[in-house]
Scaffold this active site. Structure first.
Site, PDB file in Angstrom:
ATOM      1  N   HIS A  73       1.068  -1.208  -0.497  1.00 56.63           N
ATOM      2  CA  HIS A  73       0.084  -0.103  -0.178  1.00 56.63           C
ATOM      3  C   HIS A  73       0.567   1.261   0.287  1.00 56.63           C
ATOM      4  O   HIS A  73       1.583   1.435   1.126  1.00 56.63           O
ATOM      5  CB  HIS A  73      -0.710  -0.366   0.983  1.00 56.63           C
ATOM      6  CG  HIS A  73      -2.104  -0.851   1.230  1.00 56.63           C
ATOM      7  ND1 HIS A  73      -3.074  -1.044   2.013  1.00 56.63           N
ATOM      8  CD2 HIS A  73      -2.601  -1.969   0.345  1.00 56.63           C
ATOM      9  CE1 HIS A  73      -4.179  -2.098   1.948  1.00 56.63           C
ATOM     10  NE2 HIS A  73      -3.410  -2.326   0.258  1.00 56.63           N
ATOM     11  N   TYR A 202      -8.196   5.499   7.784  1.00 54.90           N
ATOM     12  CA  TYR A 202      -8.472   5.603   9.582  1.00 54.90           C
ATOM     13  C   TYR A 202      -9.175   6.436   9.488  1.00 54.90           C
ATOM     14  O   TYR A 202      -9.840   7.905   9.045  1.00 54.90           O
ATOM     15  CB  TYR A 202      -7.369   6.334   9.550  1.00 54.90           C
ATOM     16  CG  TYR A 202      -5.988   5.021  10.520  1.00 54.90           C
ATOM     17  CD1 TYR A 202      -5.489   4.739   8.937  1.00 54.90           C
ATOM     18  CD2 TYR A 202      -5.913   4.778  11.509  1.00 54.90           C
ATOM     19  CE1 TYR A 202      -4.394   3.348   9.544  1.00 54.90           C
ATOM     20  CE2 TYR A 202      -4.974   3.134  11.802  1.00 54.90           C
ATOM     21  CZ  TYR A 202      -4.144   3.003  10.132  1.00 54.90           C
ATOM     22  OH  TYR A 202      -3.216   1.996  10.169  1.00 54.90           O
ATOM     23  N   PRO A 294      -3.319  -0.080  19.231  1.00 58.76           N
ATOM     24  CA  PRO A 294      -2.794  -0.764  17.736  1.00 58.76           C
ATOM     25  C   PRO A 294      -2.563   0.756  16.681  1.00 58.76           C
ATOM     26  O   PRO A 294      -2.403   0.303  15.585  1.00 58.76           O
ATOM     27  CB  PRO A 294      -3.554  -1.526  17.768  1.00 58.76           C
ATOM     28  CG  PRO A 294      -4.819  -1.613  18.652  1.00 58.76           C
ATOM     29  CD  PRO A 294      -4.019  -0.952  19.548  1.00 58.76           C
ATOM     30  N   LYS A 298       2.021  -0.251  14.735  1.00 61.15           N
ATOM     31  CA  LYS A 298       4.007  -0.031  15.426  1.00 61.15           C
ATOM     32  C   LYS A 298       3.946  -2.090  16.255  1.00 61.15           C
ATOM     33  O   LYS A 298       5.091  -2.392  16.234  1.00 61.15           O
ATOM     34  CB  LYS A 298       4.309   0.809  16.322  1.00 61.15           C
ATOM     35  CG  LYS A 298       4.089   1.720  15.685  1.00 61.15           C
ATOM     36  CD  LYS A 298       5.579   1.981  14.508  1.00 61.15           C
ATOM     37  CE  LYS A 298       4.590   2.747  13.359  1.00 61.15           C
ATOM     38  NZ  LYS A 298       5.572   2.699  12.311  1.00 61.15           N
ATOM     39  N   TYR A 385       4.874   6.757  10.085  1.00 64.61           N
ATOM     40  CA  TYR A 385       4.020   5.124   9.523  1.00 64.61           C
ATOM     41  C   TYR A 385       4.650   3.811   9.103  1.00 64.61           C
ATOM     42  O   TYR A 385       4.613   2.740   8.992  1.00 64.61           O
ATOM     43  CB  TYR A 385       2.673   5.436   9.057  1.00 64.61           C
ATOM     44  CG  TYR A 385       1.860   4.464   9.421  1.00 64.61           C
ATOM     45  CD1 TYR A 385       0.677   4.422  10.147  1.00 64.61           C
ATOM     46  CD2 TYR A 385       1.604   3.745   7.888  1.00 64.61           C
ATOM     47  CE1 TYR A 385      -0.314   3.564   9.685  1.00 64.61           C
ATOM     48  CE2 TYR A 385       0.969   2.838   8.216  1.00 64.61           C
ATOM     49  CZ  TYR A 385      -0.217   2.721   9.137  1.00 64.61           C
ATOM     50  OH  TYR A 385      -2.011   1.475   8.559  1.00 64.61           O
TER      51      TYR A 385
END
Ligand code: FAD
Ligand code: DHB
Length: 390
Positions: A73, A202, A294, A298, A385
């Site tokens: 992604h 998200y 979460p 990570k 990220y």
């Protein structure tokens, strides 16, 4: 009595990857695990691999299936106020990205690689305990195959997760613990449905956070914020879909594909770190030493980062250089605290807090707006990220 160079407690991502990396450096290890092989290979957990984790698995010969079956992604979508905003990873991080590939698939690949190389993993051990940690030959005692066994080691790696026995075996006077428990949990489901999105979403919504992830073209992974003490029985399928539709709706009429829900579970949300990650010849790695909520994806990646540092330090030790082992805890903790901060930040920005005032809610929206309109702010999110190289 058996002997090995490194005794590893726990066959999660940390323990198995450590055993694999040590093997590549010619260092012998034995992994002991309280659950069965079937259980560890079927436990549904995380799904996002950082670029560094992907590279490590690929470079060490355990990335073939991941490269075939995982999904690369290039970004994520942040959704709030009924709109979606894309964060593009490669353009913000010099070409880096992530891979969506389930943790239990990583576990299967690592177990297969260890066993194919003659590695020793003892499943279904009972009553493991560690001794003589401040001596030159620490020991692990456990029941296996009906008898009591003792494993004498040069070093012990505590890779037995948050509820394991190794961290509490460090005397309380030498460990300092830092923690925060969040006033919500995540309700996670697996669904038989086609993907509704090409990249993870998200979502911030006044009814609570929601996340859309994937596992395969036929199976999707979705999460929604729930009460910290919630129970699966409170969530019939109809309620799950209703909440997901509301929290994920957009002004443009985005559609969420429904399907048969075949797995439901609740994840607690906490931040936790123990310092130092070493006592004598016991070294902690992964969830045994730290937990992140979460939201930043990570947990698994930090476990991989820890054992990368630890395996290098052990290899240096056996080549006559003790220095990296002495600084293991300090080196690992720098990355851990950065990931703790990122996970706390993402969690704070995206979730609904019970005691939150209208003022706090507006601040969250202002921060999200800043992230999606400022290159500097978007870059901060993207860099953390995708993670830095291991
Ligand atoms: P673990 O995976 O916990 O492995 C520890 C192993 O040690 C286990 O196999 C356990 O059976 C074994 N063990 C424990 N005690 C003993 C003992 N006494 N003797 C022998 N063996 C023992 N992270 C994310 O980023 N995103 C997510 O969506 C996400 N979902 C999660 C869902 C759940 C339910 C949980 C618990 C965690 C989730 N995480 C998530 C976190 C992520 O899965 C962990 O960070 C990761 O598994 C850490 O790997 P580890 O090897 O350190 O520990
Ligand atoms: C997944 C889990 C996470 O915690 C996250 O932040 C993103 C994706 C997943 O399970 O796919």
């Amino acid at each position: 009595m058996r002997r090995t160079q490194v005794g590893i407690v726990g066959a999660g991502p940390a323990g198995l990857l450590l055993s694999h990396l040590l093997h590549l450096d010619g260092i012998d290890s034995v992994v002991i695990e309280s659950r069965s092989r079937q259980e560890i290979e079927a436990t549904i957990r995380a799904g996002v691999l950082e670029q560094g984790t992907v590279d490590l698995l690929a470079q060490t010969g355990v990335g073939e299936r991941m490269k075939r079956e995982g999904f690369r992604h290039q970004g994520i979508h942040l959704r709030f106020g009924g709109r979606s905003h894309r964060i593009d990873f490669p353009s913000l991080t010099g070409g880096r990205a992530i891979m969506v590939y389930a943790q239990h698939e990583v576990i299967k690949d690592l177990v297969a690689a260890r066993l194919a190389a003659g590695g020793q993993i003892l499943f279904e051990v009972k009553d493991a305990a560690v001794y003589d940690l401040d001596s030159a030959s620490p020991k692990i005692r456990f029941h296996h195959g009906g008898g009591l066994q003792e494993l004498e080691c040069d070093f012990i790696a505590g890779c037995d997760g948050f509820h394991g026995i190794t961290r509490p075996s460090m005397p309380s006077r030498v460990r300092r613990e830092f923690s925060r428990v969040y006033p919500f949990g995540w309700f996670g489901i697996l669904v038989e449905a086609p993907p509704s999105t090409d990249e993870l979403i998200y979502a911030h919504h006044e009814r609570g956070f929601a996340l859309v992830s994937t596992r395969s073209p036929q199976i999707q992974r979705l999460y929604l914020q729930c009460e910290p003490d919630d129970e699966v029985k409170n969530w019939p399928d109809s309620r799950i879909w209703e909440e997901l539709h509301v929290r994920l709706q957009t002004a443009e009429g985005w559609k969420l594909a429904e399907g048969r829900i075949f797995q439901k579970g609740i994840i607690a949300m906490r931040s936790f770190v123990v310092e130092p990650m070493r006592y004598g010849r016991l070294f902690l790695a992964g969830d045994a030493a730290h937990i992140v909520p979460p939201t930043g994806a990570k947990g698994l990646n930090l476990a991989a980062a820890d054992v990368r540092v630890l395996s290098r330090a052990l290899a240096a030790f056996y080549s006559g250089n003790e220095e990296p082992l002495k600084t293991y805890s300090e080196t690992a903790l720098r990355r851990i605290w950065r990931a703790e901060h990122f996970s706390w930040w993402m969690t704070s920005m995206l979730h609904r807090f019970h005691d939150e005032s209208a003022f706090h809610h507006r601040l969250q929206l202002a921060e999200l707006d800043y992230v999606v309109t400022s290159r500097a702010k978007a870059q901060t999110l993207a860099e953390s990220y995708v993670g830095s190289p291991l």
